[in-house]
Design an enzyme around this catalytic site. Structure first.
Site, PDB file in Angstrom:
ATOM      1  N   CYS A  31      -3.865  -4.344  -7.785  1.00  0.00           N
ATOM      2  CA  CYS A  31      -3.384  -2.955  -7.808  1.00  0.00           C
ATOM      3  C   CYS A  31      -3.816  -2.223  -9.069  1.00  0.00           C
ATOM      4  O   CYS A  31      -3.899  -1.003  -9.076  1.00  0.00           O
ATOM      5  CB  CYS A  31      -1.876  -2.938  -7.663  1.00  0.00           C
ATOM      6  SG  CYS A  31      -1.075  -4.113  -8.727  1.00  0.00           S
ATOM      7  N   GLU A  33       6.331  -0.655  -5.427  1.00  0.00           N
ATOM      8  CA  GLU A  33       5.196  -0.947  -6.319  1.00  0.00           C
ATOM      9  C   GLU A  33       3.938  -0.772  -5.488  1.00  0.00           C
ATOM     10  O   GLU A  33       3.587  -1.643  -4.696  1.00  0.00           O
ATOM     11  CB  GLU A  33       5.295  -2.376  -6.859  1.00  0.00           C
ATOM     12  CG  GLU A  33       6.566  -2.691  -7.626  1.00  0.00           C
ATOM     13  CD  GLU A  33       6.669  -1.952  -8.952  1.00  0.00           C
ATOM     14  OE1 GLU A  33       5.621  -1.543  -9.493  1.00  0.00           O
ATOM     15  OE2 GLU A  33       7.800  -1.765  -9.440  1.00  0.00           O
ATOM     16  N   SER A  72       0.824  -1.213   0.000  1.00  0.00           N
ATOM     17  CA  SER A  72       0.000   0.000   0.000  1.00  0.00           C
ATOM     18  C   SER A  72       0.860   1.266   0.000  1.00  0.00           C
ATOM     19  O   SER A  72       1.987   1.259   0.508  1.00  0.00           O
ATOM     20  CB  SER A  72      -0.909  -0.007   1.224  1.00  0.00           C
ATOM     21  OG  SER A  72      -0.108  -0.052   2.384  1.00  0.00           O
TER      22      SER A  72
HETATM   23  P1  NAP Z   1       0.287  -3.612   2.891  1.00  0.00           P
HETATM   24  O1  NAP Z   1      -0.639  -3.613   4.059  1.00  0.00           O
HETATM   25  O2  NAP Z   1       0.997  -2.359   2.567  1.00  0.00           O
HETATM   26  O3  NAP Z   1       1.349  -4.773   3.193  1.00  0.00           O
HETATM   27  C1  NAP Z   1       2.341  -5.099   2.266  1.00  0.00           C
HETATM   28  C2  NAP Z   1       3.510  -5.708   3.012  1.00  0.00           C
HETATM   29  O4  NAP Z   1       4.135  -4.709   3.812  1.00  0.00           O
HETATM   30  C3  NAP Z   1       3.109  -6.833   3.955  1.00  0.00           C
HETATM   31  O5  NAP Z   1       4.087  -7.834   3.923  1.00  0.00           O
HETATM   32  C4  NAP Z   1       3.087  -6.106   5.293  1.00  0.00           C
HETATM   33  O6  NAP Z   1       3.245  -6.957   6.392  1.00  0.00           O
HETATM   34  C5  NAP Z   1       4.284  -5.204   5.138  1.00  0.00           C
HETATM   35  N1  NAP Z   1       4.339  -4.106   6.090  1.00  0.00           N
HETATM   36  C6  NAP Z   1       3.330  -3.576   6.824  1.00  0.00           C
HETATM   37  N2  NAP Z   1       3.795  -2.578   7.611  1.00  0.00           N
HETATM   38  C7  NAP Z   1       5.122  -2.481   7.379  1.00  0.00           C
HETATM   39  C8  NAP Z   1       6.159  -1.632   7.881  1.00  0.00           C
HETATM   40  N3  NAP Z   1       5.906  -0.679   8.779  1.00  0.00           N
HETATM   41  N4  NAP Z   1       7.414  -1.794   7.410  1.00  0.00           N
HETATM   42  C9  NAP Z   1       7.673  -2.732   6.473  1.00  0.00           C
HETATM   43  N5  NAP Z   1       6.740  -3.586   5.972  1.00  0.00           N
HETATM   44  C10 NAP Z   1       5.479  -3.441   6.413  1.00  0.00           C
HETATM   45  O7  NAP Z   1      -0.435  -4.094   1.567  1.00  0.00           O
HETATM   46  P2  NAP Z   1      -1.418  -5.317   1.347  1.00  0.00           P
HETATM   47  O8  NAP Z   1      -2.714  -4.979   2.002  1.00  0.00           O
HETATM   48  O9  NAP Z   1      -0.773  -6.611   1.685  1.00  0.00           O
HETATM   49  O10 NAP Z   1      -1.570  -5.261  -0.244  1.00  0.00           O
HETATM   50  C11 NAP Z   1      -2.431  -4.388  -0.866  1.00  0.00           C
HETATM   51  C12 NAP Z   1      -1.706  -3.196  -1.436  1.00  0.00           C
HETATM   52  O11 NAP Z   1      -0.670  -3.614  -2.299  1.00  0.00           O
HETATM   53  C13 NAP Z   1      -2.618  -2.340  -2.297  1.00  0.00           C
HETATM   54  O12 NAP Z   1      -2.386  -0.988  -2.031  1.00  0.00           O
HETATM   55  C14 NAP Z   1      -2.192  -2.697  -3.709  1.00  0.00           C
HETATM   56  O13 NAP Z   1      -2.459  -1.735  -4.677  1.00  0.00           O
HETATM   57  C15 NAP Z   1      -0.732  -2.899  -3.532  1.00  0.00           C
HETATM   58  N6  NAP Z   1      -0.193  -3.698  -4.629  1.00  0.00           N
HETATM   59  C16 NAP Z   1       0.595  -3.086  -5.566  1.00  0.00           C
HETATM   60  C17 NAP Z   1       1.087  -3.823  -6.647  1.00  0.00           C
HETATM   61  C18 NAP Z   1       1.968  -3.209  -7.695  1.00  0.00           C
HETATM   62  O14 NAP Z   1       2.643  -3.955  -8.393  1.00  0.00           O
HETATM   63  N7  NAP Z   1       2.003  -1.901  -7.837  1.00  0.00           N
HETATM   64  C19 NAP Z   1       0.754  -5.169  -6.754  1.00  0.00           C
HETATM   65  C20 NAP Z   1      -0.054  -5.741  -5.778  1.00  0.00           C
HETATM   66  C21 NAP Z   1      -0.506  -5.001  -4.716  1.00  0.00           C
HETATM   67  P3  NAP Z   1       1.959  -7.427   7.257  1.00  0.00           P
HETATM   68  O15 NAP Z   1       1.121  -8.210   6.322  1.00  0.00           O
HETATM   69  O16 NAP Z   1       2.591  -8.246   8.321  1.00  0.00           O
HETATM   70  O17 NAP Z   1       1.288  -6.188   7.763  1.00  0.00           O
END
Ligand code: NAP
Length: 473
Positions: free
Chosen positions: A281, A247, A228
């Site tokens: 995404c 990303e 995110s």
């Molecule tokens: P997220 O909540 O941001 O989590 C992504 C990863 O970051 C998880 O492994 C999470 O661990 C970790 N994380 C959380 N807090 C962190 C911190 N303070 N420091 C370092 N790492 C941390 O995202 P999500 O809900 O899993 O995925 C959805 C998001 O991903 C959406 O915004 C989507 O658009 C984006 N996305 C982008 C792409 C692209 O290629 N542009 C592709 C797919 C998804 P935890 O799970 O343990 O919290």
């Protein structure tokens, strides 16, 4: 039931475990180790110690290892898909499709491993360059910290692990807390290959502890993050001078011109808006349709949407299942309510039934409603009327994000104009913004991030370009 994490080719236990619940049945499906800061540092140390051994592998050896991983996924296709379906509630037919893409991603990585080249520099083109012979080489950078999201738990991991191995780097992977089983299954597969132990490590636990330790470690030379925008921004602030690939999310838009074949376009739009419950995404979130075809598009779009098969992710006919967490479904519901309060109409869905958020179509949505200006990451799509292509381009560009956009048109000049003016990382002409194949350059502008994925492009980001100049005198 009690899982272990994977470091230096060994399965490790820890002191704390968290229950992993199925998003669909809410049953406990595993207990996941919550690694401590010290345990993450120990994994980074191993990856750091192994980096020279990894850098010494030849391109031939690295390609063979990646070919072997490809083969193991072919052999374990069904099992790998079932794991995704179990932990992410991804309908099984889409989970299988994700594994098919994962297979292609590792295959591309194997091929690209053999094509990492530098270039000759015409040193004597400069006044002071006589008798010099120059060239560049692409060298591995060392330890890569990979942090991945829940929505494509195998293929988005492949987009980091594949190029890291191809480039000769070592990896510490932190998967999303909701989808650690796919990453641990990958470790089981990689363990069967010739990849030196310690090169690939998976550490499970919270983003705050595991992610933060990776981001702040001096031994980690690059963070490759998919997730995110909020977390991405936090990582950028704490990563210091290490390389970063971010990303992030988007609120992808699509323009539909007049004089197009709606019967061909509508099924693609339904797929783009609702597959994986909109948790993609580049999910189609904002649709801008020309006046002349607006009513007909809406009619066909809602008719097809209402036919989507809703049910258990294990069922082969299921197209829509539960979102990743009940809280996320409640958030989506509150965003729909806000849009309605601000003047939108619900054409389909807009409710939760039997624990599943129904595919939702909204019309007449204000640009300031959350479902329009923020990333909705739910099966919600808006369909607004436009009276000119310029209006559609302006609406899409009126966004903090810019990952991909699409336009359906039969007018060559309109297509060309859109390709130039849309402020995004990729423009899909006569396709939905959700279109992606794994070797293409993929990444956003604005708050959608920095850096490109797509094997060749990631490998470039995961290497250092070193210049060598020979003085021939
Ligand atoms: P997220 O909540 O941001 O989590 C992504 C990863 O970051 C998880 O492994 C999470 O661990 C970790 N994380 C959380 N807090 C962190 C911190 N303070 N420091 C370092 N790492 C941390 O995202 P999500 O809900 O899993 O995925 C959805 C998001 O991903 C959406 O915004 C989507 O658009 C984006 N996305 C982008 C792409 C692209 O290629 N542009 C592709 C797919 C998804 P935890 O799970 O343990 O919290």
């Amino acid at each position: 039931m009690k899982k272990q994490y994977y470091v230096n080719g060994e399965w490790k236990s820890t002191t704390e475990y968290a229950d992993l619940l199925s998003p669909h049945t809410k049953e406990v499906i595993a207990q996941i180790p919550q690694a401590t800061h010290e345990e993450v540092e120990a994994a980074i140390d191993i990856a750091h110690e192994t980096r020279k051994q990894m850098a010494a592998l030849t391109a031939y050896e690295r390609a063979n290892i990646l070919e072997h991983i490809t083969q193991l996924f072919i052999e374990n296709r069904k099992k790998a898909a079932e794991i995704i379906s179990l932990e992410a509630a991804k309908p099984i037919k889409y989970a299988l499709a994700e594994i098919d893409r994962t297979i292609e991603t590792y295959k591309f990585a194997a091929e690209e491993a053999k094509r990492i080249t530098g270039e000759m520099i015409p040193m004597d083109a400069a006044k002071n360059g006589a008798n010099r012979f120059g060239y560049t080489i692409e060298q591995p950078i060392g330890v890569i910290g990979a942090i991945t999201p829940f929505n494509f738990p195998q293929n988005l991991v492949a987009h980091k692990v594949g190029p890291a191995i191809a480039a000769g780097n070592t990896i510490v992977l932190k998967p999303a807390s909701q989808t650690p089983l796919s990453a641990l299954f990958l470790a089981e597969l990689i363990d069967q290959t010739e990849l030196p132990k310690g090169v690939f490590n998976v550490v499970t636990g919270s983003g705050k502890t595991v992610g933060d330790a990776l981001v702040k470690s001096d031994k980690v030379k690059m963070i490759t993050f998919t997730g995110s925008p909020a977390v991405g921004k936090g990582i950028r602030d704490s990563a210091g001078l290490k390389k970063l690939a971010l990303e992030l999310g988007s609120n992808s838009g699509l323009i539909i011109d007049k004089n197009v074949d709606l019967a061909q376009i509508v099924p693609k739009c339904v797929m783009g808006a609702f597959s994986n419950q909109g948790q993609i995404c580049i999910s189609l979130q904002r649709t801008y349709v020309m006046d002349e075809v607006y009513e007909e598009f809406l009619e066909q779009f809602s008719t097809l949407t209402n036919k989507l098969v809703i049910g258990h992710p294990d069922d082969e006919s299921t197209e829509i299942s539960a979102m990743i967490h009940p809280d996320e479904q409640e958030r989506a519901l509150s965003w729909v309510k806000e849009a309605v309060e601000q003047g939108s109409n619900i054409v389909s869905g807009g409710t939760i039934e039997k624990g599943i958020f129904l595919p939702t179509i909204l019309t007449n949505v204000s640009a300031t409603s959350k479902v329009s200006c923020q990333e909705v990451f739910a099966p919600i799509v808006l369909v607004n009327r436009i009276s000119s292509i310029d209006e559609g381009i302006a609406a899409i560009n009126d966004s903090d994000f810019g990952l991909q956009a699409g336009i359906f048109t039969n007018d060559i000049l309109t297509a060309f104009k859109a390709s130039k003016e849309l402020e995004v990382g990729g423009v899909m002409i006569n396709d939905i913004p959700t279109y992606r194949v794994d070797q293409m350059p993929y990444g956003g502008v604005k708050d959608s991030g920095t850096g490109k994925e797509g094997l060749k492009y990631t490998i470039h980001e995961m290497t250092e370009t070193k210049l060598v100049v020979w003085n021939q005198q």
